[in-house]
Design an enzyme around this catalytic site. Structure first.
Site, PDB file in Angstrom:
ATOM      1  N   ASP A  36       0.868  -1.170   0.000  1.00 49.67           N
ATOM      2  CA  ASP A  36       0.000   0.000   0.000  1.00 49.67           C
ATOM      3  C   ASP A  36       0.908   1.224   0.000  1.00 49.67           C
ATOM      4  OD1 ASP A  36      -1.712   2.086   0.460  1.00 49.67           O
ATOM      5  OD2 ASP A  36      -2.594   1.278   2.299  1.00 49.67           O
ATOM      6  N   ALA A  60      -1.739   3.843  -8.790  1.00 44.49           N
ATOM      7  CA  ALA A  60      -2.438   5.113  -8.965  1.00 44.49           C
ATOM      8  C   ALA A  60      -3.917   4.962  -8.667  1.00 44.49           C
ATOM      9  CB  ALA A  60      -2.262   5.631 -10.396  1.00 44.49           C
ATOM     10  N   THR A 101       0.083  12.119 -15.832  1.00 47.75           N
ATOM     11  CA  THR A 101      -1.034  12.176 -16.770  1.00 47.75           C
ATOM     12  C   THR A 101      -1.133  13.501 -17.514  1.00 47.75           C
ATOM     13  OG1 THR A 101      -3.471  12.114 -16.865  1.00 47.75           O
ATOM     14  CG2 THR A 101      -2.494  12.961 -14.863  1.00 47.75           C
ATOM     15  N   TYR A 132      -8.636  14.710  -9.805  1.00 48.86           N
ATOM     16  CA  TYR A 132      -7.666  13.712 -10.261  1.00 48.86           C
ATOM     17  C   TYR A 132      -6.404  14.394 -10.784  1.00 48.86           C
ATOM     18  CZ  TYR A 132      -5.496  10.391 -13.481  1.00 48.86           C
ATOM     19  OH  TYR A 132      -4.588   9.618 -14.157  1.00 48.86           O
TER      20      TYR A 132
END
Length: 301
Positions: A36, A60, A101, A132
């Site tokens: 984790d 992610a 991203t 996000y």
């Protein structure tokens, strides 16, 4: 090289593991149940146990819409989790490659000298509009602050054989349309509506994974853009999916407003690299062809 891969059970993680095996690396792939990344002490213990020579972070929070109502959880994984790995890697003296991203950008297209839209480059300013995107940008900052030896890789519109993705969804919906879908027997099928006012770079994880390993092998550091070459709208992407898959599907364009989602998406998120030490990715259409071939092979197996 001994590589540690976090998020190894995800779509990209699976392909990083495959690419690493093909390249002859020694791999320690850790799924979420094994590591984790939000637990800093657990991350430190994992790095000490594996003793990697490099780390690839594929862990992610990818639920873009869900992040709007689960801000804390998204930031815990995408920001603090990335920071935990980056600091542990720095303490161990090894490089980290962290995947980010295109959603860190606002979606307002930068313009070239002729006043035409051009891809975002590494030096362009960010401005995420979604939770996000904000969480991923915060993760970038934590990684870059931790060590100059680390690498941030911004990619976009990922699709691969080991996870939910746009291509698989389009093929499923096309099959439902051909079977009559929810309209019932004897009724004409309803066209599939896909947004046409969002443009980006579809990226096959089968191409991205070896490119990530190539950055480690060539010791490319800092901020990097790696996405499928070329650009297309989601509607154009869907049209190419059906063409390559030889599937008939009634398809019509729609606007983002018509297909409103909880999280705003960038209208323009095409990316390219301005760095001479970054090798260009294959065309997104080649990636689609590779994905369809790999998908067909898995279905036959």
């Amino acid at each position: 090289m001994r590589l540690m891969v976090s998020g190894a059970s995800g779509m990209l993680g699976h392909d990083v593991m495959r690419a690493g095996r093909r390249a002859g690396h020694e791999l320690a792939g850790l799924a979420h149940g094994e590591l984790d990344v939000t637990d800093g002490e657990a991350v430190d213990r994992a790095v000490a146990r594996v003793r990697p020579e490099a780390i690839v972070n594929c862990a992610a929070w990818t639920d873009v819409d869900g992040a709007e109502t689960h801000r804390r959880q998204a930031h815990a994984v995408n920001a603090d989790g990335a920071g935990n790995l980056a600091r542990a890697a720095a303490s161990a003296g090894v490089p980290l490659v962290h995947v980010s991203t295109d959603y860190v950008f606002s979606g307002e297209a930068p313009l070239d000298a002729r006043g035409l839209p051009r891809p975002y480059l590494e030096s362009d300013p960010t401005g995420p509009r979604s939770v996000y995107g904000q969480s991923k940008l915060a993760g970038e900052h934590q990684v870059l602050v931790a060590s100059a030896a680390h690498t941030i890789v911004r990619s976009s519109w990922l699709f691969g054989v080991d996870g939910h993705n746009f291509v698989a969804t389009m093929l499923r919906l096309a099959g439902e349309q051909q079977a009559g879908g929810s309209e019932g027997a004897g009724k004409p099928p309803r066209p599939l509506r896909v947004v046409s006012d969002q443009t980006g770079c579809p990226t096959w994880t089968g191409h991205l994974a070896p490119a990530l390993l190539g950055l480690i092998e060539r010791e490319v550091r800092g901020l990097v853009h790696l996405a499928g070459s070329g650009q297309v709208s989601w509607h154009g992407f869907a049209r190419e999916v059906f063409r390559q898959a030889e599937v008939d599907c009634l398809l019509e364009p729609a606007t983002s407003a018509q297909l409103a989602r909880p999280a705003p998406r960038p209208a323009w998120s095409a990316m390219a690299s301005e760095r001479p030490d970054v090798l260009p990715m294959p065309d997104w259409r080649d990636g689609l062809a590779g994905y369809l071939a790999a998908r067909a092979g898995m279905m036959r197996a």
